[in-house]
Design an enzyme around this catalytic site. Structure first.
Site, PDB file in Angstrom:
ATOM      1  N   LEU A  67     -22.051  34.177   7.934  1.00 42.63           N
ATOM      2  CA  LEU A  67     -20.632  33.838   8.141  1.00 42.63           C
ATOM      3  C   LEU A  67     -19.793  35.112   8.187  1.00 42.63           C
ATOM      4  O   LEU A  67     -19.091  35.454   7.241  1.00 42.63           O
ATOM      5  CB  LEU A  67     -20.137  32.894   7.039  1.00 42.63           C
ATOM      6  CG  LEU A  67     -20.610  31.452   7.141  1.00 42.63           C
ATOM      7  CD1 LEU A  67     -20.026  30.609   6.021  1.00 42.63           C
ATOM      8  CD2 LEU A  67     -20.254  30.848   8.477  1.00 42.63           C
ATOM      9  N   HIS A  68     -19.883  35.816   9.298  1.00 43.63           N
ATOM     10  CA  HIS A  68     -19.061  37.005   9.498  1.00 43.63           C
ATOM     11  C   HIS A  68     -17.686  36.572  10.016  1.00 43.63           C
ATOM     12  O   HIS A  68     -17.356  35.395  10.017  1.00 43.63           O
ATOM     13  CB  HIS A  68     -19.764  38.000  10.441  1.00 43.63           C
ATOM     14  CG  HIS A  68     -20.068  37.442  11.798  1.00 43.63           C
ATOM     15  ND1 HIS A  68     -19.171  37.498  12.839  1.00 43.63           N
ATOM     16  CD2 HIS A  68     -21.161  36.794  12.272  1.00 43.63           C
ATOM     17  CE1 HIS A  68     -19.699  36.920  13.905  1.00 43.63           C
ATOM     18  NE2 HIS A  68     -20.909  36.479  13.586  1.00 43.63           N
ATOM     19  N   MET A  69     -16.885  37.506  10.466  1.00 43.38           N
ATOM     20  CA  MET A  69     -15.475  37.258  10.795  1.00 43.38           C
ATOM     21  C   MET A  69     -15.248  36.089  11.762  1.00 43.38           C
ATOM     22  O   MET A  69     -14.440  35.215  11.482  1.00 43.38           O
ATOM     23  CB  MET A  69     -14.858  38.543  11.375  1.00 43.38           C
ATOM     24  CG  MET A  69     -13.389  38.430  11.654  1.00 43.38           C
ATOM     25  SD  MET A  69     -12.498  38.225  10.103  1.00 43.38           S
ATOM     26  CE  MET A  69     -10.926  38.840  10.581  1.00 43.38           C
TER      27      MET A  69
END
Length: 109
Positions: free
Chosen positions: A36-38
């Site tokens: 769950l990156h940006m």
């Protein structure tokens, strides 16, 4: 519904309705290669803000407000992570369904 009588600071009695609520939850696994990156965190938080219910991600013993992109990113949720999505409120079923749909679709990546 229950009605509780509450004594305020000034000693005045007032009636307060208290909703009896339940919560729905589901365990999911993050399959995005980058976790769950940006971008996926932003997509998730934006979609969850459309619901009145509280939406919480439970990961590694921590509870994260799923309507906050910064808190989701700070949780460092990696690929393969197993977490629980909890929804509590008036539209909890719809919120949970959308949250699970987003995770299972890989957030469109």
């Amino acid at each position: 519904k229950h009605i509780n009588i509450v004594v305020t600071r000034m000693g005045i009695l007032k009636k307060q309705k208290k909703e009896i609520t339940t919560m729905v939850a589901k365990e999911v696994k993050i399959t995005n290669e980058q976790g769950l990156h940006m971008r996926p965190a932003g997509v998730f938080a934006k979609e969850m803000t459309k619901f009145n219910s509280d939406v919480t991600l439970v990961y590694n013993g921590k509870r994260v407000n799923a309507k906050s992109v910064m808190l989701i990113i700070a949780a460092c949720i990696k690929c393969g992570a197993e977490l629980t999505i909890e929804c509590n409120g008036t539209d909890e079923e719809a919120a949970l369904a959308k949250a699970v749909e987003l995770v299972e679709s890989g957030f469109g990546e």
